[in-house]
Write a protein that holds these residues in place. Structure first.
Motif, PDB file in Angstrom:
ATOM      1  N   TYR A  22      12.999 -62.197 -65.584  1.00 51.84           N
ATOM      2  CA  TYR A  22      12.176 -63.002 -64.679  1.00 51.84           C
ATOM      3  C   TYR A  22      11.737 -62.087 -63.540  1.00 51.84           C
ATOM      4  N   LEU A 135       8.803 -72.859 -65.455  1.00 48.49           N
ATOM      5  CA  LEU A 135       9.814 -71.815 -65.625  1.00 48.49           C
ATOM      6  C   LEU A 135      11.229 -72.391 -65.640  1.00 48.49           C
ATOM      7  N   ASP A 196       6.765 -68.856 -68.564  1.00 46.61           N
ATOM      8  CA  ASP A 196       6.771 -68.017 -67.367  1.00 46.61           C
ATOM      9  C   ASP A 196       5.342 -67.555 -67.090  1.00 46.61           C
TER      10      ASP A 196
END
Length: 272
Positions: A22, A135, A196
């Motif tokens: 991430y 996300l 994402d």
């Protein structure tokens, strides 16, 4: 408590990127710092403790839940929803019989249910394919459940009235154990997915992409990359709706869009 400095923030982003892929490198630094401060406060942690906890995958969901801001409401900015109903959806139907919509950064789902109600009242819900992404897996589960605090419904109802819907918002939910539980048939055609915006792939073509009040937490570099993805995700003559404090005038693909409604921040793709 020790003041959070740039070195601390850099360490956090490096661990999260290396271990979980991430990437918060291009989040707006002031906003990211505020969210980290909040985590330290509510968890009663020091920075050293937070750094250790980040190596625990079980802690990651809690971390993401605090970093990604999830404050929303149904029919937020009612004039925006009127423009969608009166101008944008009819514009899509000139080119396509089926309406394909992407809610990017859907948070706890209020926007998705608002769209479903709008389409049902236009007798178009069965003709729509909707993908809602975020996300944060915890917040996606909340969105799927369609369960909200009853106290929030007062504001949602006011927004709906200002939107000038054809019914009462109460027609779309039941009160169960102190919660408002929305009609699940509204989201039968909705696919809720983890995605994402930073590292995720372009995965479909859409007539309408909504990403409202998400990019204000990104710096310009990241906003630019995300806007390129949205451009690629849209059919030619598809629409992009962003937040009231956001813009794409400055970005690399600005010339590939025209402004449809500047006040409501709605753009139309005119070039591939």
């Amino acid at each position: 408590m020790k003041e959070i400095d740039i070195a601390d923030l850099k360490k956090i982003t490096e661990v999260v990127k290396t271990k979980y892929n991430y990437d918060f490198t291009n989040y707006a630094m002031s906003s990211f710092k505020r969210r980290i401060s909040r985590i330290l406060e509510i968890k009663s942690m020091t920075m050293d403790t937070l750094m250790k906890r980040l190596y625990d995958p079980g802690f990651l969901d809690d971390f993401l839940n605090e970093i990604t801001v999830n404050v929303t409401e149904m029919f937020r900015d009612p004039s925006f929803w009127r423009v969608l109903r009166d101008d944008i959806i009819p514009g899509i139907l000139l080119n396509h019989q089926k309406i394909r919509i992407w809610h990017a950064g859907c948070s706890s789902g209020e926007e998705v249910f608002s769209m479903a109600i709008l389409l049902r009242e236009m007798n178009l819900l069965d003709n729509a394919s909707i993908i809602a992404t975020d996300l944060d897996t915890n917040i996606l589960e909340k969105a799927k459940s369609g369960e909200y605090n009853l106290k929030n419904m007062e504001l949602n109802e006011k927004n709906y009235i200002r939107y000038q819907g054809t019914k009462s918002l109460k027609d779309y939910y039941k009160e169960v154990n102190g919660k408002a539980v929305l009609d699940k048939t509204l989201v039968e055609n909705v696919s809720f997915r983890k995605h994402d915006l930073v590292n995720g792939e372009v995965f479909n073509k859409f007539d309408l992409v909504l990403c409202r009040n998400v990019m204000i937490y990104f710096n310009q570099t990241l906003q630019n990359e995300v806007l390129k993805k949205f451009h690629e995700s849209l059919f030619k003559y598809g629409y992009l709706a962003i937040g009231s404090k956001e813009s794409l005038i400055w970005c690399d693909i600005a010339s590939k869009f025209i402004i449809v409604n500047n006040e409501e921040k709605i753009y139309k793709k005119i070039k591939d």
